[in-house]
Each structure stands twice: as structure tokens, then as C-alpha cells.
Design a protein around this motif. Structure first.
Motif, PDB file in Angstrom:
ATOM      1  N   VAL A 125       0.836  -1.199   0.000  1.00  0.00           N
ATOM      2  CA  VAL A 125       0.000   0.000   0.000  1.00  0.00           C
ATOM      3  C   VAL A 125       0.870   1.248   0.000  1.00  0.00           C
ATOM      4  O   VAL A 125       0.652   2.189  -0.780  1.00  0.00           O
ATOM      5  CB  VAL A 125      -0.952   0.003   1.213  1.00  0.00           C
ATOM      6  N   THR A 126       1.878   1.286   0.866  1.00  0.00           N
ATOM      7  CA  THR A 126       2.742   2.464   0.965  1.00  0.00           C
ATOM      8  C   THR A 126       3.455   2.745  -0.351  1.00  0.00           C
ATOM      9  O   THR A 126       3.693   3.900  -0.712  1.00  0.00           O
ATOM     10  CB  THR A 126       3.773   2.283   2.095  1.00  0.00           C
ATOM     11  N   ALA A 127       3.785   1.691  -1.087  1.00  0.00           N
ATOM     12  CA  ALA A 127       4.523   1.843  -2.343  1.00  0.00           C
ATOM     13  C   ALA A 127       3.721   2.558  -3.422  1.00  0.00           C
ATOM     14  O   ALA A 127       4.286   3.006  -4.431  1.00  0.00           O
ATOM     15  CB  ALA A 127       4.968   0.474  -2.852  1.00  0.00           C
ATOM     16  N   THR A 128       2.412   2.691  -3.224  1.00  0.00           N
ATOM     17  CA  THR A 128       1.597   3.406  -4.217  1.00  0.00           C
ATOM     18  C   THR A 128       1.685   4.922  -4.043  1.00  0.00           C
ATOM     19  O   THR A 128       1.337   5.672  -4.960  1.00  0.00           O
ATOM     20  CB  THR A 128       0.121   2.987  -4.122  1.00  0.00           C
ATOM     21  N   ALA A 129       2.134   5.391  -2.882  1.00  0.00           N
ATOM     22  CA  ALA A 129       2.165   6.832  -2.602  1.00  0.00           C
ATOM     23  C   ALA A 129       3.088   7.607  -3.531  1.00  0.00           C
ATOM     24  O   ALA A 129       2.724   8.709  -3.975  1.00  0.00           O
ATOM     25  CB  ALA A 129       2.526   7.069  -1.140  1.00  0.00           C
ATOM     26  N   PRO A 130       4.295   7.123  -3.838  1.00  0.00           N
ATOM     27  CA  PRO A 130       5.150   7.893  -4.748  1.00  0.00           C
ATOM     28  C   PRO A 130       4.491   8.186  -6.091  1.00  0.00           C
ATOM     29  O   PRO A 130       4.629   9.301  -6.618  1.00  0.00           O
ATOM     30  CB  PRO A 130       6.384   6.993  -4.908  1.00  0.00           C
ATOM     31  N   ARG A 131       3.761   7.223  -6.630  1.00  0.00           N
ATOM     32  CA  ARG A 131       3.106   7.451  -7.921  1.00  0.00           C
ATOM     33  C   ARG A 131       2.030   8.533  -7.824  1.00  0.00           C
ATOM     34  O   ARG A 131       1.797   9.287  -8.770  1.00  0.00           O
ATOM     35  CB  ARG A 131       2.515   6.136  -8.438  1.00  0.00           C
ATOM     36  N   VAL A 132       1.375   8.602  -6.673  1.00  0.00           N
ATOM     37  CA  VAL A 132       0.366   9.646  -6.483  1.00  0.00           C
ATOM     38  C   VAL A 132       1.019  11.023  -6.533  1.00  0.00           C
ATOM     39  O   VAL A 132       0.542  11.936  -7.221  1.00  0.00           O
ATOM     40  CB  VAL A 132      -0.372   9.454  -5.145  1.00  0.00           C
ATOM     41  N   PHE A 133       2.128  11.179  -5.840  1.00  0.00           N
ATOM     42  CA  PHE A 133       2.795  12.484  -5.834  1.00  0.00           C
ATOM     43  C   PHE A 133       3.392  12.819  -7.203  1.00  0.00           C
ATOM     44  O   PHE A 133       3.408  13.981  -7.612  1.00  0.00           O
ATOM     45  CB  PHE A 133       3.859  12.532  -4.732  1.00  0.00           C
ATOM     46  N   GLU A 134       3.857  11.806  -7.911  1.00  0.00           N
ATOM     47  CA  GLU A 134       4.335  12.041  -9.274  1.00  0.00           C
ATOM     48  C   GLU A 134       3.200  12.535 -10.163  1.00  0.00           C
ATOM     49  O   GLU A 134       3.381  13.439 -10.987  1.00  0.00           O
ATOM     50  CB  GLU A 134       4.951  10.765  -9.845  1.00  0.00           C
ATOM     51  N   SER A 135       1.998  11.957  -9.983  1.00  0.00           N
ATOM     52  CA  SER A 135       0.850  12.387 -10.781  1.00  0.00           C
ATOM     53  C   SER A 135       0.449  13.821 -10.465  1.00  0.00           C
ATOM     54  O   SER A 135      -0.180  14.499 -11.288  1.00  0.00           O
ATOM     55  CB  SER A 135      -0.343  11.453 -10.540  1.00  0.00           C
ATOM     56  N   LEU A 136       0.839  14.302  -9.287  1.00  0.00           N
ATOM     57  CA  LEU A 136       0.546  15.675  -8.887  1.00  0.00           C
ATOM     58  C   LEU A 136       1.631  16.656  -9.315  1.00  0.00           C
ATOM     59  O   LEU A 136       1.557  17.844  -9.013  1.00  0.00           O
ATOM     60  CB  LEU A 136       0.362  15.742  -7.363  1.00  0.00           C
ATOM     61  N   GLY A 137       2.646  16.145 -10.003  1.00  0.00           N
ATOM     62  CA  GLY A 137       3.698  16.998 -10.525  1.00  0.00           C
ATOM     63  C   GLY A 137       4.900  17.169  -9.629  1.00  0.00           C
ATOM     64  O   GLY A 137       5.804  17.964  -9.933  1.00  0.00           O
TER      65      GLY A 137
END
Length: 456
Positions: free
Chosen positions: A273-285
Motif C-alpha cells: 500500500v505504501t509503495a503506491t504513494a510515490p506514484r500519487v505524488f508524481e501524478s501531482l507533478g
């Protein structure tokens, strides 16, 4: 209005302010919810229904006192509340009724909040699993066979269940962040001194801090602005008031991602679950980089300071529980050389992390190393096959961060395949609480994990 108890605190405050809902209606809705779900969760341990309704009636006929006017709130059973039983989770104080409020309660009441009860905590907040001999265990609203975390587990479970929109907590080794992660709510460990506490001993002790908990970041900010601010009773209280960052976007900002804070074992379900967080922030620029970070010096520093504080605060306690007794015994063994070593380790970490935050705006990492565990289990004994030597060790991902004098938030990050909540920890440089909450809000807004309610 049938879901009034799950509306945000910001929305509840607006409804009160515009007189679309009365304070009596709002408080009664939450008291009804407590009656409905608390028996199965055990989050609110002392209920103040009668006095809450009296105060709600007064609120409906008075000029608004502040931003929390008419909003129900519950206080952790570690903070003193005048005229309301405060047990500290200890049999020795099972009938204790303080004569005065702690500062955080005074500020919340002055802002118009209405106390509906006290939330469960382990004895003197000792441990990240909320259970004690006075009230028993608090159960996780998402799976009542599981722990709600601790030591602010009652607060987190009450929020997740819709019993209150806001709750206070405290954090030495993760007690605001771990239960927030376990119960799919938001918890902030502020920079020490941001929420001052008036201590009658060890006034300079900065490892523990009070802080806010809520279901959304905006709600948490609403409460945080009330409880923060200078007070001369604390020698390290921050003088300038907290103000949220007016910028909402995190585009172009720099994020460091550490999956294990330097080699800590992490349960695969939590890690996924935690490993999905970096992709979220990348999607936010944001610019995200995985880092090799070593915070292991925090281990010795935290344990020495914690043990010393327990020996100082609880040596005279009669018949303490096993966790208190163990900590006191550890503290009695602390020497001057131990304290000197701990201070040097903590100073070195502070300086290295100051340089780290010259490169990165925030660090993201696991809050807890495991998902919620069985409620009958006193503590986690192994993480991903690694045995834990004692009841503290499984929370290193939280208490190593405590040593940094840094603000850190737990924000809902998703669920395991079995439906258990997992939070992500967002850590900022000391005094950059607003930056941490800026990232937390951006993450929350795009993911929406915190809107998933337990099936109670």
C-alpha cells in the motif's frame, strides 16, 4: 441530515454558523451515534451527554465563541478535564476527577467546542495498542477483531466511527500517527512546541507532543489553528502562530521516498500500500526520488530518553502495569554517559536531516510496519519474519521520526487486500508543519481513501 455525524467538521461549523443546524441537533446526532456504535468499538470511555447538551443549548442562544462553536469533541483520557473523570487508563485513577483543564482543553472550549466524552488509551499512553485494565480494549472500526492502534486509539476509532468530528491526542513514539494509520483518519505529530503543554516536571522534554486528529486535513487544520500558539508556561513554545500554506499544489516540489527508513522490516501488505504513494505524488507533478536513508541512530537516542522520562514520571506509581514497570526499570539503568550519548546521536541526526531537507521538501515512508493486528495480541512479536525483542520495536518507523524534532502526518493511503487501513507518513523539516499539511491535503484530495467508511 441522517449522515450529519459523518459530515466534515468544516461543514458542521458552517451549518451551525448559518443556523441551518442547531448545536443541540449536532450534539444529539453524535450522542445517538455513540449510543449506536460505541458498545462494539469501545472508543468513548467516559460519556458527558448531559453536560454536552446543556452546553449545546447555551451555544444556540449565545454569540459564537470561536471557529469550533457548537462542535462536539472528545478528549484523550490522558488530558485533564475539569469535573470529568480522567483515569489515564490506570486502575489507580479509575475514579479521578481533575479540578482544572489542561491547556489544550481550555483552548478547545474557548473556541466553542463541546466535550462529549473521553477517549480510551493504554495506561498512561504506554504502547501502540489501546487496552487497559479500567476499560478494556478499543477495537478497530474497520475490523473489530483488530487493534485500533495507540496510544490515541480511542480518538482514532471514535473519528472513524462518526462519534466525533475532532479529537485530540498525543505522540511520543507514534501515538498520533499509528492509530490514524490503523483507523483510516488523519493524525499530525506537530513540531514540538507548536502545541504547548504546561508540564510540572521535565518542562524541557521535547520527545512527546500533543496534536490534532480528524477525518480530513482541512478539519485537522481547523483544530490545529485553535490548539497551537505561544504560551509562556512552556519554555520551548513556538512564538509565531500556525498558519496553513496558502499554496495548494505540490507541483515542482521534491519528495524523498523511503520504503523502510534504512532497513526496517515492513509487512508485505503494508509495504504494497505504501509503495503506491510515490506514484500519487508524481501524478501531482512533484519530483519523487527513492532514497537510501539511515535513521538507525534514533533507536538508541529514543530508548534512552524514553526510559529516563518513565523513571522520572512513574517511579513512585503503586502497582503499575507491566509496560510501565518495564519502562521504569529501563530508566533506572540510564546513566549520565547514556544521556550524553543520546544527546550526541540526536544532535547528529538533526544536523544530517537539516542538510537532507535542503534537498527535499518532504520525506514519505510507512507510518507503521504492520497493518492492524489481532486485538487480543498485546503487541506485534514479529514483522515480516523478523522477531521483535520487546513491545516497542515494531513501531520503529514512527519513533525514529519522533527523534527528529520534525512534524509528521499520517494520511490514509489505501487498504490491504483484506480491507485493513494503511496510512502513509509525511515528514517535513522542523517547523514546516504547513508544508507537511500541504502535501497531506494534496494526497488526500486526489486519492479519497479517507472517505471510505467502516461497515458498522
Amino acid at each position: 441530515m441522517s449522515e450529519l455525524h459523518y459530515m466534515s467538521a468544516v461543514e458542521q461549523a458552517r451549518l451551525i454558523r448559518t443556523r441551518q443546524v442547531s448545536a443541540v441537533e449536532l450534539v444529539q446526532a453524535h450522542l445517538d451515534r455513540i449510543e449506536q456504535v460505541n458498545p462494539g468499538v469501545n472508543a468513548i470511555v467516559t460519556l458527558t451527554a448531559e453536560s454536552a447538551l446543556e452546553r449545546a443549548k447555551e451555544a444556540d442562544t449565545s454569540v459564537p465563541r470561536g471557529p469550533l462553536h457548537g462542535l462536539p469533541i472528545a478528549h484523550k483520557d490522558l488530558v485533564d478535564t475539569a469535573g470529568i473523570r480522567t483515569t489515564y487508563g490506570s486502575l489507580q485513577f479509575a475514579d479521578h476527577v481533575p479540578e482544572s483543564d489542561d491547556l489544550i482543553v481550555t483552548r478547545l472550549r474557548a473556541a466553542g467546542a463541546i466535550t462529549v466524552g473521553k477517549t480510551n488509551t493504554p495506561e498512561f499512553g504506554t504502547g501502540s495498542h489501546t487496552v487497559n485494565e479500567v476499560f478494556g480494549a478499543t477495537r478497530n472500526p474497520y475490523d473489530r477483531s483488530r487493534s485500533a492502534g495507540g496510544s490515541s486509539g480511542g480518538a482514532a476509532a471514535a473519528l472513524a466511527s462518526g462519534m466525533v468530528p475532532l479529537a485530540d491526542g498525543s505522540d511520543m513514539g507514534g501515538s498520533l500517527r499509528n492509530p490514524a494509520s490503523f483507523c483510516n483518519v488523519v493524525g499530525l505529530r506537530p513540531t514540538p512546541g507548536r502545541v504547548p503543554d504546561i508540564a510540572d516536571r521535565a518542562a524541557w522534554f521535547t520527545l512527546a507532543t500533543l496534536g490534532p486528529m480528524a477525518r480530513t486535513v482541512d478539519d485537522l487544520v481547523l483544530m490545529f489553528q485553535v490548539i497551537s500558539g505561544f504560551h509562556p508556561g512552556s519554555p520551548y513554545a513556538i512564538t509565531e502562530p500556525f498558519a496553513p500554506d496558502p499554496e495548494l499544489s505540490v507541483q515542482g516540489l521534491r519528495v524523498a521516498y523511503s520504503p523502510d527508513l534504512g532497513g526496517l522490516p515492513v509487512d508485505p501488505a503494508t509495504a504494497a500500500v505504501t509503495a503506491t504513494a510515490p506514484r500519487v505524488f508524481e501524478s501531482l507533478g512533484a519530483h519523487v526520488e527513492q532514497v537510501d536513508l539511515d535513521l538507525s541512530d534514533a533507536e538508541d537516542a529514543f530508548r534512552v530518553y524514553r526510559a529516563w522520562s518513565y523513571a522520572m514520571n512513574f517511579s513512585g506509581l503503586r502497582d503499575p502495569g507491566p509496560n510501565i514497570a518495564w519502562n521504569v526499570e529501563q530508566g533506572r539503568r540510564v546513566t549520565g554517559d547514556d544521556l550524553a550519548r543520546a544527546e550526541q546521536l540526536r544532535t547528529g541526526l538533526y544536523q544530517r536531516m537539516a542538510a537532507f531537507f535542503d534537498t527535499y521538501d518532504v520525506l514519505i515512508a510507512p507510518v507503521s510496519q504492520v497493518p492492524p493486528f489481532p486485538v487480543e495480541q498485546p503487541y506485534v512479536t514479529e514483522v515480516d519474519g523478523d522477531p521483535m525483542p520487546d513491545y516497542l520495536a515494531w513501531m520503529r518507523s514512527a519513533y525514529w521520526v519522533s527523534v527528529l524534532h520534525a512534524p509528521a502526518a499520517s494520511v490514509p493511503a489505501g487498504f490491504t487486500e483484506s480491507g485493513l487501513p494503511v496510512g502513509v507518513q509525511i515528514v517535513g523539516r522542523p517547523f514546516a508543519d504547513a508544508t507537511v499539511l500541504r502535501f497531506a491535503r494534496a494526497f488526500e484530495q486526489v486519492t479519497g481513501y479517507g472517505t471510505r467508511r467502516p461497515a458498522l
